[in-house]
Design a protein around this motif. Structure first.
Motif, PDB file in Angstrom:
ATOM      1  N   THR A 200      11.528  70.174  37.903  1.00 54.38           N
ATOM      2  CA  THR A 200      11.491  70.062  36.439  1.00 54.38           C
ATOM      3  C   THR A 200      12.319  71.174  35.803  1.00 54.38           C
ATOM      4  OG1 THR A 200       9.275  69.182  36.730  1.00 54.38           O
ATOM      5  CG2 THR A 200       9.928  69.695  34.492  1.00 54.38           C
TER       6      THR A 200
ATOM      7  N   TRP B 207      15.833  70.065  36.132  1.00 48.70           N
ATOM      8  CA  TRP B 207      16.214  69.070  35.112  1.00 48.70           C
ATOM      9  C   TRP B 207      16.556  69.781  33.805  1.00 48.70           C
ATOM     10  CZ3 TRP B 207      11.668  65.080  35.961  1.00 48.70           C
ATOM     11  CH2 TRP B 207      11.919  64.350  37.128  1.00 48.70           C
TER      12      TRP B 207
ATOM     13  N   TRP C 119       7.168  66.988  33.694  1.00 50.64           N
ATOM     14  CA  TRP C 119       7.711  66.099  34.732  1.00 50.64           C
ATOM     15  C   TRP C 119       7.261  64.664  34.458  1.00 50.64           C
ATOM     16  CZ3 TRP C 119       4.834  63.489  38.682  1.00 50.64           C
ATOM     17  CH2 TRP C 119       5.584  62.958  39.726  1.00 50.64           C
TER      18      TRP C 119
END
Ligand SMILES: *Cc1c(COP(=O)(O)O)cnc(C)c1O
Length: 485
Positions: A129, A132, A356
């Protein structure tokens, strides 16, 4: 289990757990589906509440239903609904239901996300996460980070890393720079790290409330000449007051030349990079050394969900790593998956799970659109305020925030100040919608932050009509009762 042994184990039967759980879920579903019909602020007897909630420490237990009921009446009903579509004050905290459930799961399974070997799946989800987010902000592959409680701790942690990496811990004569619009979390963080007040120079912001590169250049030259050690520039990617974004690209150029650490407080505004307008405003964000962000603000997570990102993820372990004897056998997995090495917490919540899960369930496109809705809503609010004719726009919509002042027909500044200042209290008394005030250049202003994607045009219209009506009422009362002082 018998009743007495289950009480001693603080346990419930399966049936009881179901009953409690279903009741809680029903409460939450009613809230999430029904809050728009309720006021933002409930009328309360604050003194009575204060008296009730001074109860003695209970010796014996009570039925869970009663405790839940008390929570609903005395906590839920007394809390301003910060995720309500007509809450425009401070920074609205519009969460989403899947993340609420993810938080429930993280608590329910008691996931210990500190040591990789204790929960490799959780550690990898947190790393993923973070990665990302790294991609979203355009940071290099070397970058990484960690989840923390919120923006204050993300800023504090970033400054601790800057102190360690940039100053090797030697704080003597070191100076950091920011504008006078910086969030107080930054000054408090500097103070907690042991810097003296003069070691954070707050420079007068420019006419758009941004850090002025010219002023920064002058201050740094002056400080270097006086034998000081400039080490860090702290910029805002969306101030809480006006949504102003410091000139990040120029600051990155400047910091590169001067050998300074560039930290950006993006607690509120950083996620706007996911929209076209936000990306334009935030150009240069990809060049920071450290970035603080609050996923519980413009990434729609339940409180608490802060994130700290660093250009080089190894900096975290260099700052925070300690290896106690009793965890020596847990060293596998590398530093970056052992989150106890990445910040000041050992035992820590699995906060990454909720973000997430919302990335997976909604997808980045829907989240980007939800952020873009904030830009649109703030522009609409600005237009509606202009149409009312009795408001002066002080700072136009930027990063979904706008500020404005009451403008009485006779142009009286003192009257404008009083009406604008007193309006917040009137809004609290009314409760239908809420916006808060602040001060800009010592003048009171109202502000609206429109980042809740569930605010409809009608919510905005009705909130603005209410403010106009309350301000007109205030104007008459103020005129009838001139100040005695
Ligand atoms: C909210 C905010 C903070 C503080 O974050 P918390 O999550 O409340 O600790 C810091 N900086 C800015 C710009 C913010 O908007």
């Amino acid at each position: 289990m018998s009743e007495s042994s289950s009480r001693q184990a603080l346990a419930f039967s399966r049936d009881e757990m179901r009953e409690i759980g279903y009741r809680v879920i029903d409460m939450l579903v009613d809230y999430h589906d029904g809050r728009a019909e309720k006021p933002v602020v409930e009328a309360l007897d604050l003194e009575m509440l204060e008296a009730i909630l001074r109860e003695p420490l209970p010796r014996a237990g009570m039925p869970w239903r009663e405790a839940l009921y008390q929570f609903e009446r005395q906590v839920v009903d007394s809390s301003n609904r910060v995720d309500h579509p007509r809450f425009f004050a401070y920074i609205p905290l519009a969460n989403n239901f899947i993340s609420v459930m993810a938080d429930t799961l993280a608590a329910g399974y008691n996931i210990f996300n500190a040591v990789w070997r204790q929960g490799p799946g959780a550690a990898q989800i947190e790393r993923l996460t973070v990665d990302w987010l790294r991609q979203i902000f355009g940071l290099p592959q070397s970058a990484g980070g960690t989840f923390v409680s919120g923006g204050s701790v993300a800023n504090l942690t970033a400054l601790a890393v800057a102190r360690e990496i940039q100053l090797q811990g030697d704080m003597g004569a070191a100076v950091a720079y920011c504008s006078d619009q910086i969030h107080f979390a930054v000054s408090r963080g500097m103070r907690l790290l042991g810097f003296a007040p003069a070691q954070l120079r707050k420079l007068a912001s420019d006419d758009r409330f941004r850090l002025s590169v010219a002023a920064l250049r002058r201050a740094i030259a002056e400080d270097r000449a006086a034998g000081k050690r400039p080490f860090c520039v702290i910029a805002s990617a969306g101030t809480t007051n006006t949504g102003a974004v410091d000139p990040l690209d120029e600051l990155a150029d400047f910091c590169a030349v001067e050998g300074l650490w560039l930290h950006v407080d993006g607690a509120y505004g950083a996620p706007a990079v996911l929209t076209e307008q936000g990306a334009r405003a935030l150009k240069g964000l990809e060049r920071v050394d450290s970035l603080a962000l609050d996923a519980h603000k413009w990434l729609f997570q339940p409180i608490e969900c802060g994130v700290l990102l660093l250009r080089d993820r190894r900096w975290l372990a260099r700052t925070f790593k300690e290896t106690p004897e009793y965890l020596k056998d847990m060293r596998s997995g590398g530093e970056e998956l052992n989150f106890m090495y990445q910040g000041i917490q050992l035992t820590r919540q699995f906060r990454a799970l909720k973000l997430w899960m919302s990335f997976k369930v909604f997808g980045l496109d829907a989240i980007s659109e939800a952020i873009a809705a904030g830009f649109e809503n703030a522009k609409l609010a600005e237009r509606l305020l202009r149409e009312e004719g009795c408001w002066e726009i002080v700072t136009p919509a930027q990063m979904a925030i706008l500020t404005f002042r009451y403008r009485p027909a006779n142009g009286d500044e003192a009257l404008a100040n009083r009406v604008t200042h007193d309006l917040v209290g009137r809004l609290l008394d009314d409760g239908f919608a809420f916006a808060s005030g602040t001060q800009l250049r010592s003048r009171p202003v109202m502000r609206m932050c429109c980042n809740n994607p569930r605010a409809t045009p009608e919510d905005l219209e009705r909130a603005i009509q209410l403010m106009t009506r309350l301000a007109a009422d205030l104007e008459t009362t103020v005129v009838e009762t001139p100040r005695s002082d």
